[in-house]
Design a protein around this motif. Structure first.
Motif, PDB file in Angstrom:
ATOM      1  N   ARG A 140      40.121  60.254  -1.579  1.00 41.40           N
ATOM      2  CA  ARG A 140      39.497  59.778  -0.345  1.00 41.40           C
ATOM      3  C   ARG A 140      39.116  58.315  -0.507  1.00 41.40           C
ATOM      4  O   ARG A 140      38.492  57.933  -1.493  1.00 41.40           O
ATOM      5  N   GLY A 141      39.503  57.533   0.490  1.00 43.79           N
ATOM      6  CA  GLY A 141      39.202  56.112   0.451  1.00 43.79           C
ATOM      7  C   GLY A 141      39.404  55.469   1.806  1.00 43.79           C
ATOM      8  O   GLY A 141      39.655  56.153   2.802  1.00 43.79           O
ATOM      9  N   VAL A 142      39.284  54.163   1.825  1.00 42.70           N
ATOM     10  CA  VAL A 142      39.456  53.402   3.065  1.00 42.70           C
ATOM     11  C   VAL A 142      40.750  52.607   3.016  1.00 42.70           C
ATOM     12  O   VAL A 142      41.216  52.232   1.948  1.00 42.70           O
ATOM     13  N   TYR A 143      41.309  52.387   4.175  1.00 48.78           N
ATOM     14  CA  TYR A 143      42.477  51.508   4.340  1.00 48.78           C
ATOM     15  C   TYR A 143      43.609  51.871   3.380  1.00 48.78           C
ATOM     16  O   TYR A 143      44.026  51.073   2.544  1.00 48.78           O
ATOM     17  N   GLY A 144      44.127  53.063   3.538  1.00 52.19           N
ATOM     18  CA  GLY A 144      45.204  53.553   2.680  1.00 52.19           C
ATOM     19  C   GLY A 144      46.455  52.694   2.711  1.00 52.19           C
ATOM     20  O   GLY A 144      47.214  52.672   1.751  1.00 52.19           O
ATOM     21  N   ASN A 145      46.664  51.969   3.803  1.00 47.58           N
ATOM     22  CA  ASN A 145      47.841  51.101   3.905  1.00 47.58           C
ATOM     23  C   ASN A 145      47.562  49.680   3.427  1.00 47.58           C
ATOM     24  O   ASN A 145      48.386  48.785   3.646  1.00 47.58           O
ATOM     25  N   ALA A 146      46.432  49.469   2.778  1.00 45.01           N
ATOM     26  CA  ALA A 146      46.140  48.157   2.188  1.00 45.01           C
ATOM     27  C   ALA A 146      46.948  48.027   0.909  1.00 45.01           C
ATOM     28  O   ALA A 146      46.907  48.902   0.044  1.00 45.01           O
ATOM     29  N   ALA A 147      47.709  46.950   0.814  1.00 43.44           N
ATOM     30  CA  ALA A 147      48.588  46.768  -0.354  1.00 43.44           C
ATOM     31  C   ALA A 147      47.999  45.781  -1.344  1.00 43.44           C
ATOM     32  O   ALA A 147      47.350  44.801  -0.970  1.00 43.44           O
ATOM     33  N   MET A 148      48.249  46.056  -2.594  1.00 43.10           N
ATOM     34  CA  MET A 148      47.918  45.170  -3.710  1.00 43.10           C
ATOM     35  C   MET A 148      49.117  45.162  -4.648  1.00 43.10           C
ATOM     36  O   MET A 148      50.012  45.998  -4.524  1.00 43.10           O
ATOM     37  N   ALA A 149      49.100  44.271  -5.596  1.00 38.24           N
ATOM     38  CA  ALA A 149      50.111  44.247  -6.657  1.00 38.24           C
ATOM     39  C   ALA A 149      49.368  44.351  -7.978  1.00 38.24           C
ATOM     40  O   ALA A 149      49.267  43.388  -8.737  1.00 38.24           O
ATOM     41  N   PRO A 150      48.803  45.532  -8.267  1.00 34.31           N
ATOM     42  CA  PRO A 150      47.979  45.656  -9.471  1.00 34.31           C
ATOM     43  C   PRO A 150      48.776  45.401 -10.741  1.00 34.31           C
ATOM     44  O   PRO A 150      49.971  45.676 -10.809  1.00 34.31           O
ATOM     45  N   VAL A 151      48.070  44.875 -11.736  1.00 32.58           N
ATOM     46  CA  VAL A 151      48.682  44.491 -13.005  1.00 32.58           C
ATOM     47  C   VAL A 151      48.206  45.426 -14.115  1.00 32.58           C
ATOM     48  O   VAL A 151      47.043  45.834 -14.143  1.00 32.58           O
ATOM     49  N   ASP A 152      49.122  45.751 -14.998  1.00 33.39           N
ATOM     50  CA  ASP A 152      48.828  46.618 -16.140  1.00 33.39           C
ATOM     51  C   ASP A 152      48.034  45.806 -17.172  1.00 33.39           C
ATOM     52  O   ASP A 152      48.428  44.684 -17.502  1.00 33.39           O
ATOM     53  N   PRO A 153      46.948  46.350 -17.699  1.00 32.47           N
ATOM     54  CA  PRO A 153      46.189  45.641 -18.738  1.00 32.47           C
ATOM     55  C   PRO A 153      47.028  45.263 -19.957  1.00 32.47           C
ATOM     56  O   PRO A 153      46.739  44.274 -20.626  1.00 32.47           O
ATOM     57  N   ARG A 154      48.085  46.019 -20.237  1.00 31.60           N
ATOM     58  CA  ARG A 154      48.972  45.656 -21.348  1.00 31.60           C
ATOM     59  C   ARG A 154      49.652  44.319 -21.074  1.00 31.60           C
ATOM     60  O   ARG A 154      49.884  43.535 -21.998  1.00 31.60           O
ATOM     61  N   ASP A 155      49.944  44.043 -19.803  1.00 34.36           N
ATOM     62  CA  ASP A 155      50.542  42.750 -19.446  1.00 34.36           C
ATOM     63  C   ASP A 155      49.515  41.624 -19.537  1.00 34.36           C
ATOM     64  O   ASP A 155      49.841  40.520 -19.974  1.00 34.36           O
ATOM     65  N   ILE A 156      48.288  41.908 -19.151  1.00 34.21           N
ATOM     66  CA  ILE A 156      47.228  40.903 -19.268  1.00 34.21           C
ATOM     67  C   ILE A 156      47.051  40.530 -20.741  1.00 34.21           C
ATOM     68  O   ILE A 156      46.976  39.347 -21.092  1.00 34.21           O
TER      69      ILE A 156
END
Length: 190
Positions: free
Chosen positions: A60-76
């Motif tokens: 359950r959350g808000v704005y399900g169609n909100a897009a991000m480009a999350p980054v993997d901590p291994r890449d950081i």
């Protein structure tokens, strides 16, 4: 090398961006050589969904169609190592994952990783705020998150090529991260 945040570049930095802006300024004012690594959303932020997923099939959350480009901590971490070893002094790469994904899409990818159906259920912002307050999140951070998700609703996220340019390999996809962390989402897999 400083682990900063892409939020320092936002029009309205908000609580998280302001904290990083202060740190960045202190480093700049020190006169020491610097590199700021500025990731956007971490894929691990979605571990906040683990209790909901572990106890059912609905996130359950808000704005399900909100897009991000999350980054993997291994890449950081890989970018940070390169920044230190190769001395990327005076650089401030913004890091994202390789895909623009909505929350709905990310829940589906987690479902594939754990091998059971899941769905995203939209709730009103007020209900979401109360849910997050109950889990100990700061009200200012929750409000910033809600505003940020509303602004991203229905829009693709920008993708940065920095991970691949700096490390020489492709960034991990969300599906790779979800498979790597599947046990965190499903108590039966532990």
């Amino acid at each position: 090398m400083v682990l900063s945040s892409a939020s320092v570049l936002a029009e309205t930095a908000g609580f998280i961006g302001e904290q990083h802006q202060r740190l960045d300024k202190a480093v700049l004012d020190s006169g020491l050589p610097w590199t700021f690594v500025r990731p956007g959303a971490f894929m691990t932020n979605d571990l906040a969904w683990a209790p909901q997923i572990g106890n059912g099939a609905v996130v359950r959350g808000v704005y399900g169609n909100a897009a991000m480009a999350p980054v993997d901590p291994r890449d950081i971490a890989a970018v940070a190592v390169h920044a230190l070893l190769e001395q990327h002094v005076g650089e401030a790469p913004v890091l994202t994952g390789p895909q623009s994904l909505t929350q709905i899409e990310r829940v589906r990818i987690i479902a594939d990783a754990i091998g059971r159906p899941l769905r995203f259920e939209e709730v009103p912002p007020e209900q979401y705020r109360e849910q997050m307050l109950h889990h100990g999140m700061l009200a200012s951070v929750i409000d910033q998150l809600i505003v940020g998700l509303a602004a991203r609703d229905g829009k693709a996220a920008d993708i940065s090529p920095a991970v691949e340019e700096i490390t020489g390999r492709q960034a991990f996809t969300y599906a790779q991260w979800a498979a790597h962390r599947a046990a965190a989402f499903d108590p039966a897999m532990v």
